[in-house]
Design a protein around this motif. Structure first.
Motif, PDB file in Angstrom:
ATOM      1  N   MET A 282       0.847  -1.159   0.000  1.00  0.00           N
ATOM      2  CA  MET A 282       0.000   0.000   0.000  1.00  0.00           C
ATOM      3  C   MET A 282       0.904   1.237   0.000  1.00  0.00           C
ATOM      4  O   MET A 282       1.818   1.322   0.808  1.00  0.00           O
ATOM      5  N   PRO A 283       0.639   2.169  -0.858  1.00  0.00           N
ATOM      6  CA  PRO A 283       1.435   3.400  -0.864  1.00  0.00           C
ATOM      7  C   PRO A 283       1.314   4.144   0.469  1.00  0.00           C
ATOM      8  O   PRO A 283       0.245   4.189   1.079  1.00  0.00           O
ATOM      9  N   ARG A 284       2.409   4.715   0.897  1.00  0.00           N
ATOM     10  CA  ARG A 284       2.458   5.430   2.175  1.00  0.00           C
ATOM     11  C   ARG A 284       1.412   6.533   2.235  1.00  0.00           C
ATOM     12  O   ARG A 284       0.742   6.718   3.251  1.00  0.00           O
ATOM     13  N   SER A 285       1.252   7.280   1.159  1.00  0.00           N
ATOM     14  CA  SER A 285       0.314   8.407   1.171  1.00  0.00           C
ATOM     15  C   SER A 285      -1.124   7.943   1.393  1.00  0.00           C
ATOM     16  O   SER A 285      -1.903   8.608   2.073  1.00  0.00           O
ATOM     17  N   ILE A 286      -1.465   6.784   0.857  1.00  0.00           N
ATOM     18  CA  ILE A 286      -2.823   6.240   1.060  1.00  0.00           C
ATOM     19  C   ILE A 286      -2.961   5.745   2.488  1.00  0.00           C
ATOM     20  O   ILE A 286      -3.979   5.963   3.147  1.00  0.00           O
ATOM     21  N   PHE A 287      -1.913   5.087   2.998  1.00  0.00           N
ATOM     22  CA  PHE A 287      -1.926   4.644   4.390  1.00  0.00           C
ATOM     23  C   PHE A 287      -2.149   5.829   5.319  1.00  0.00           C
ATOM     24  O   PHE A 287      -2.833   5.719   6.331  1.00  0.00           O
ATOM     25  N   LEU A 288      -1.580   6.973   4.967  1.00  0.00           N
ATOM     26  CA  LEU A 288      -1.719   8.173   5.792  1.00  0.00           C
ATOM     27  C   LEU A 288      -3.015   8.932   5.536  1.00  0.00           C
ATOM     28  O   LEU A 288      -3.248   9.970   6.143  1.00  0.00           O
ATOM     29  N   GLY A 289      -3.858   8.421   4.641  1.00  0.00           N
ATOM     30  CA  GLY A 289      -5.179   9.015   4.466  1.00  0.00           C
ATOM     31  C   GLY A 289      -5.476   9.644   3.121  1.00  0.00           C
ATOM     32  O   GLY A 289      -6.586  10.128   2.904  1.00  0.00           O
ATOM     33  N   ARG A 290      -4.531   9.645   2.206  1.00  0.00           N
ATOM     34  CA  ARG A 290      -4.808  10.239   0.896  1.00  0.00           C
ATOM     35  C   ARG A 290      -5.851   9.416   0.169  1.00  0.00           C
ATOM     36  O   ARG A 290      -5.819   8.190   0.157  1.00  0.00           O
ATOM     37  N   VAL A 291      -6.808  10.090  -0.442  1.00  0.00           N
ATOM     38  CA  VAL A 291      -7.828   9.431  -1.249  1.00  0.00           C
ATOM     39  C   VAL A 291      -7.447   9.650  -2.706  1.00  0.00           C
ATOM     40  O   VAL A 291      -7.215  10.780  -3.132  1.00  0.00           O
ATOM     41  N   VAL A 292      -7.392   8.561  -3.447  1.00  0.00           N
ATOM     42  CA  VAL A 292      -7.007   8.650  -4.854  1.00  0.00           C
ATOM     43  C   VAL A 292      -8.205   9.105  -5.669  1.00  0.00           C
ATOM     44  O   VAL A 292      -9.243   8.454  -5.680  1.00  0.00           O
ATOM     45  N   GLY A 293      -8.037  10.237  -6.307  1.00  0.00           N
ATOM     46  CA  GLY A 293      -9.110  10.755  -7.158  1.00  0.00           C
ATOM     47  C   GLY A 293      -9.052  10.113  -8.534  1.00  0.00           C
ATOM     48  O   GLY A 293      -8.052   9.503  -8.924  1.00  0.00           O
ATOM     49  N   GLU A 294     -10.120  10.249  -9.274  1.00  0.00           N
ATOM     50  CA  GLU A 294     -10.189   9.677 -10.618  1.00  0.00           C
ATOM     51  C   GLU A 294      -9.069  10.250 -11.485  1.00  0.00           C
ATOM     52  O   GLU A 294      -8.857  11.464 -11.528  1.00  0.00           O
ATOM     53  N   GLY A 295      -8.347   9.362 -12.119  1.00  0.00           N
ATOM     54  CA  GLY A 295      -7.259   9.786 -12.991  1.00  0.00           C
ATOM     55  C   GLY A 295      -5.944  10.039 -12.266  1.00  0.00           C
ATOM     56  O   GLY A 295      -4.930  10.288 -12.907  1.00  0.00           O
ATOM     57  N   GLU A 296      -5.948   9.980 -10.932  1.00  0.00           N
ATOM     58  CA  GLU A 296      -4.711  10.189 -10.167  1.00  0.00           C
ATOM     59  C   GLU A 296      -3.967   8.864 -10.033  1.00  0.00           C
ATOM     60  O   GLU A 296      -4.580   7.808  -9.956  1.00  0.00           O
ATOM     61  N   PRO A 297      -2.647   8.918  -9.963  1.00  0.00           N
ATOM     62  CA  PRO A 297      -1.879   7.683  -9.811  1.00  0.00           C
ATOM     63  C   PRO A 297      -2.025   7.118  -8.402  1.00  0.00           C
ATOM     64  O   PRO A 297      -2.202   7.864  -7.442  1.00  0.00           O
ATOM     65  N   LEU A 298      -1.966   5.794  -8.319  1.00  0.00           N
ATOM     66  CA  LEU A 298      -2.022   5.138  -7.018  1.00  0.00           C
ATOM     67  C   LEU A 298      -0.757   5.451  -6.227  1.00  0.00           C
ATOM     68  O   LEU A 298      -0.805   5.780  -5.048  1.00  0.00           O
ATOM     69  N   TRP A 299       0.393   5.335  -6.899  1.00  0.00           N
ATOM     70  CA  TRP A 299       1.686   5.577  -6.264  1.00  0.00           C
ATOM     71  C   TRP A 299       2.222   6.930  -6.700  1.00  0.00           C
ATOM     72  O   TRP A 299       2.359   7.187  -7.899  1.00  0.00           O
ATOM     73  N   LEU A 300       2.549   7.784  -5.756  1.00  0.00           N
ATOM     74  CA  LEU A 300       3.190   9.058  -6.034  1.00  0.00           C
ATOM     75  C   LEU A 300       4.705   8.867  -6.003  1.00  0.00           C
ATOM     76  O   LEU A 300       5.211   7.883  -5.459  1.00  0.00           O
ATOM     77  N   ASP A 301       5.440   9.817  -6.569  1.00  0.00           N
ATOM     78  CA  ASP A 301       6.906   9.738  -6.529  1.00  0.00           C
ATOM     79  C   ASP A 301       7.397   9.611  -5.092  1.00  0.00           C
ATOM     80  O   ASP A 301       8.303   8.833  -4.807  1.00  0.00           O
ATOM     81  N   GLU A 302       6.796  10.372  -4.182  1.00  0.00           N
ATOM     82  CA  GLU A 302       7.205  10.303  -2.771  1.00  0.00           C
ATOM     83  C   GLU A 302       6.961   8.905  -2.198  1.00  0.00           C
ATOM     84  O   GLU A 302       7.775   8.396  -1.430  1.00  0.00           O
ATOM     85  N   ASP A 303       5.851   8.265  -2.573  1.00  0.00           N
ATOM     86  CA  ASP A 303       5.567   6.894  -2.112  1.00  0.00           C
ATOM     87  C   ASP A 303       6.664   5.943  -2.576  1.00  0.00           C
ATOM     88  O   ASP A 303       7.118   5.083  -1.815  1.00  0.00           O
ATOM     89  N   ARG A 304       7.074   6.079  -3.832  1.00  0.00           N
ATOM     90  CA  ARG A 304       8.122   5.211  -4.365  1.00  0.00           C
ATOM     91  C   ARG A 304       9.438   5.429  -3.627  1.00  0.00           C
ATOM     92  O   ARG A 304      10.147   4.477  -3.307  1.00  0.00           O
ATOM     93  N   HIS A 305       9.762   6.685  -3.330  1.00  0.00           N
ATOM     94  CA  HIS A 305      10.992   6.982  -2.594  1.00  0.00           C
ATOM     95  C   HIS A 305      10.958   6.344  -1.207  1.00  0.00           C
ATOM     96  O   HIS A 305      11.952   5.765  -0.756  1.00  0.00           O
ATOM     97  N   TRP A 306       9.822   6.461  -0.525  1.00  0.00           N
ATOM     98  CA  TRP A 306       9.693   5.834   0.803  1.00  0.00           C
ATOM     99  C   TRP A 306       9.827   4.318   0.696  1.00  0.00           C
ATOM    100  O   TRP A 306      10.481   3.669   1.518  1.00  0.00           O
ATOM    101  N   ALA A 307       9.179   3.715  -0.308  1.00  0.00           N
ATOM    102  CA  ALA A 307       9.227   2.258  -0.471  1.00  0.00           C
ATOM    103  C   ALA A 307      10.649   1.785  -0.772  1.00  0.00           C
ATOM    104  O   ALA A 307      11.103   0.767  -0.235  1.00  0.00           O
TER     105      ALA A 307
END
Length: 96
Positions: free
Chosen positions: A1-26
């Motif tokens: 699970m991407p960190r940003s979603i774990f922290l509460g981000r809701v993915v809007g339509e057309g938005e990526p599941l993983w953000l660059d910051e999520d990938r860096h954390w992973a």
């Protein structure tokens, strides 16, 4: 699970599941985990350094659930004079 979603981000339509910051954390977490002892989870670089040979202390802790599991397996072996291949132990806490 991407960190940003774990922290509460809701993915809007057309938005990526993983953000660059999520990938860096992973990737950072994967790097830390790759450099850790699989048993004690201490960093390999520190734990295997000759300078740190006496730099650790250990505390023994008895898990009473594991202890009961081991006792049950020994009792099974002595009663049935058989091996424990395939034997699984389910441990649960007694009701008080």
């Amino acid at each position: 699970m991407p960190r940003s979603i774990f922290l509460g981000r809701v993915v809007g339509e057309g938005e990526p599941l993983w953000l660059d910051e999520d990938r860096h954390w992973a990737l950072a977490l994967a790097e830390i985990e790759a450099d850790s002892c699989p048993d004690c989870h201490q960093p390999w670089g520190e734990a295997t350094d000759k300078e740190n040979e006496e730099g650790y202390q250990a505390h023994l802790v008895k898990c009473h659930a594991c202890s009961m599991s081991a006792k049950s397996v020994r009792a099974y072996q002595s009663r049935n004079n058989s091996d424990t291949d395939g034997l699984h132990v389910h441990v649960e806490r007694k009701r008080r």
